[in-house]
Design a protein around this motif. Structure first.
Motif, PDB file in Angstrom:
ATOM      1  N   ASP A  39      -8.911 -10.085  -4.272  1.00 11.57           N
ATOM      2  CA  ASP A  39      -7.698 -10.885  -4.401  1.00 11.57           C
ATOM      3  C   ASP A  39      -7.170 -11.068  -5.815  1.00 11.57           C
ATOM      4  O   ASP A  39      -6.172 -11.764  -6.011  1.00 11.57           O
ATOM      5  N   TYR A  40      -7.813 -10.437  -6.790  1.00 11.61           N
ATOM      6  CA  TYR A  40      -7.191 -10.405  -8.107  1.00 11.61           C
ATOM      7  C   TYR A  40      -6.022  -9.419  -8.119  1.00 11.61           C
ATOM      8  O   TYR A  40      -5.197  -9.434  -9.035  1.00 11.61           O
ATOM      9  N   LEU A  41      -5.966  -8.561  -7.100  1.00  8.58           N
ATOM     10  CA  LEU A  41      -4.874  -7.598  -6.986  1.00  8.58           C
ATOM     11  C   LEU A  41      -4.229  -7.709  -5.611  1.00  8.58           C
ATOM     12  O   LEU A  41      -4.879  -8.119  -4.641  1.00  8.58           O
ATOM     13  N   LEU A  42      -2.966  -7.321  -5.536  1.00  7.50           N
ATOM     14  CA  LEU A  42      -2.277  -7.195  -4.261  1.00  7.50           C
ATOM     15  C   LEU A  42      -2.514  -5.795  -3.711  1.00  7.50           C
ATOM     16  O   LEU A  42      -2.834  -4.867  -4.467  1.00  7.50           O
ATOM     17  N   PRO A  43      -2.337  -5.591  -2.409  1.00  3.86           N
ATOM     18  CA  PRO A  43      -2.511  -4.248  -1.859  1.00  3.86           C
ATOM     19  C   PRO A  43      -1.345  -3.332  -2.240  1.00  3.86           C
ATOM     20  O   PRO A  43      -0.205  -3.785  -2.376  1.00  3.86           O
ATOM     21  N   ILE A  44      -1.632  -2.062  -2.405  1.00  8.65           N
ATOM     22  CA  ILE A  44      -0.560  -1.086  -2.535  1.00  8.65           C
ATOM     23  C   ILE A  44       0.153  -1.024  -1.181  1.00  8.65           C
ATOM     24  O   ILE A  44      -0.501  -0.918  -0.140  1.00  8.65           O
TER      25      ILE A  44
END
Length: 516
Positions: A493-498
């Protein structure tokens, strides 16, 4: 100034630069064979790039606030669970790869980047004043850097496209490493630092990007990377050498129409309406106001949390300009604000435009500029960088500038004739900070950023770069026994999904982020 808005509108309805996704070209009937030949062509192309951040029904600011605040401890999505459900997914860290808000972010930012690439590629070959054409190119580089910063800080490594490409070429571009994306951002912003100062632009071009914007985004980039030495150098240049900005004497002035593009504004999206028949306004404020008050009747999104409210000292006058409460009444209104449908009893003040300022306008073209970066942000970044570099006494100077302005702020909003709560300001309100212990001062500066920049879209960015996003959100879930934050996965969750649609169109050239 009027000229720039009307030229944007002309582009919106007549210019054939249409692109929606990563794989679409940034031109349609207009191509490099019949355009980009003259300085005026490059100027129109640049205006088209700026326009990508403020396209009606697809404004970047709305996504900026949803992603930047509603996924944090500062804001709730608000309204019913099924209304704008994709933001509820962001709030609860249950984000699908087909999430519409995630896809919207990708779409808008790559449209912006594609337009900037056109300007950068063709500016110096066009006929015209080479100094002006160089400035146009550097403005496009600053915009492109902003686009890539907004992508890499939320998606990680992304396709790095720096020149105009055909769709079939774009679909073969894999994700670059985050390091390579940051290198491009730094390169673009170093070039854009040659842009004019804020006060060197004509009135007609007053919202064009400046050296201060470029340097501020460069400092944010270094801060996000934990490079406090370089961040300090850039921030020192902004604060102690350039002197392009100054805090307004009263915090509340920042959201009044008479102080648009003020001395404190580093980056502001212009949405002034000069001709009520032409949609140059913004619809973002309508999404964030109460559903129940004539003249407002919004969607009730972007609701300040109780946790954010509790972060403020009870006598801090800034809360007057962060939280709209039931019982507040703006001058000219017949009915006070009614927030009974808000889960916390609050709505977002900073995006509430009094009905008297909207009279005669359609609710979807509100004449209101959106302030994305303020000088107070710069001062607090500078204080933080100085403290991290072992210069706590110097850091206090800039931290306390922000606090001093806050305590001198009028606790009674002059735009209201009725206010439900007026903080009682005394000689003891928001005293200067004297702590010089590095670890203690770091926490104080982080807290000051939270309250000073509350509901302005930068909370997620701060928690990400401070490497405590998961810690804060899981603590929030435990403290309030709520779903928000409970599902936070540090590996995911530190990143959003592509966006899955982009992966599919690339025939899996693009790869997905972990755990999605």
């Amino acid at each position: 100034m009027k000229k720039i808005f009307l030229s944007i509108v002309t582009l919106a309805f007549g210019f054939s630069f249409i692109s929606c996704d990563l794989d679409e070209p940034s031109y349609g009937k207009t191509t490099s064979n019949n355009f980009y030949k003259k300085q005026s062509d490059i100027a129109e192309a640049l205006t088209g790039a700026y326009l990508q951040l403020r396209t009606t029904w697809n404004e970047y600011a709305l996504n900026f606030y949803f992603v930047g605040d509603c996924s944090t401890d500062d804001a709730l999505k608000g309204s019913s669970d099924g209304d704008r459900a994709e933001v509820m997914e962001l709030q609860n860290f249950m984000v699908y790869t087909t999430n519409g808000e995630v896809g919207r972010r990708w779409e808008i930012l790559y449209r912006l980047i594609n337009r900037c690439n056109d300007v950068i590629a063709h500016a110096m070959d066009a006929q015209g004043d080479k100094d002006i054409l160089t400035r146009y190119m550097n403005e496009a580089k600053a915009l492109r850097a902003f686009g890539y910063y907004s992508l890499v800080t939320t998606f990680g490594g992304v396709p790095l496209i720096t020149s105009p490409m055909q769709p079939e070429e774009i679909l073969r571009v894999p994700r670059a490493s985050a390091d390579d994306v940051y290198k491009q951002i730094v390169s673009d912003l170093n070039d854009a630092a040659a842009l004019p100062a804020k006060d060197k632009y004509s009135t007609e071009e007053q919202y064009h990007l400046t050296r201060g914007f470029a340097k501020t985004m460069l400092a944010k980039t270094y801060m996000f990377r934990g490079d406090f030495q370089n961040a300090e150098k850039v921030l020192r240049d902004i604060v102690e050498t350039d002197h392009d900005y100054a805090l307004l004497p009263d915090y509340g002035m920042n959201w009044r129409k008479e102080y648009e593009n003020s001395s404190e504004s580093v980056f502001e999206l212009p949405n002034k309406v000069y001709d009520k028949s032409i949609a140059t306004g913004t619809n973002v404020p309508h999404f964030f106001t109460s559903r129940d008050v004539p003249g407002y009747q919004g969607y009730g999104f972007h609701v300040p949390t109780t946790d954010l409210f509790n972060a403020f000292d009870k006598d801090d006058p800034r809360q007057t300009y962060v939280f709209t409460r039931t019982g507040d009444r703006y001058v000219g209104d017949k009915q006070a604000q009614d927030n009974h449908q808000s889960a916390t009893g609050f709505h977002d003040y900073k995006m509430t435009v009094p009905s008297v300022d909207k009279a005669g306008f359609d609710v979807w073209m509100i004449s209101y500029n959106i302030r994305l970066i303020r000088y107070a942000d710069v001062l607090l970044l500078y204080a933080e960088a100085l403290n991290e570099n072992g210069k706590a006494p110097e850091a206090l100077k800039y931290l306390n500038q922000v606090r001093q302005r806050a305590r001198n702020t009028n606790p009674m909003d002059p735009r209201k004739d009725q206010q439900a709560y007026v903080p009682v300001v005394t000689a003891r309100t928001l005293p200067d900070i004297t702590v010089t212990n590095k670890d203690e001062l770091r926490e104080i500066i982080w807290h000051e950023r939270r309250v000073e920049l509350a509901m302005e879209g930068w909370r997620r960015d701060d928690l990400m770069r401070q490497r405590r996003f998961g810690e804060v959100m899981k603590a929030y879930a435990a403290k309030y026994n709520v779903q928000k934050g409970r599902n936070f996965n540090d590996k995911r969750d530190y990143l959003l999904p592509i966006p899955q649609g982009e992966i599919d169109k690339s025939n899996n050239v693009l790869t997905q982020n972990p755990e999605y």
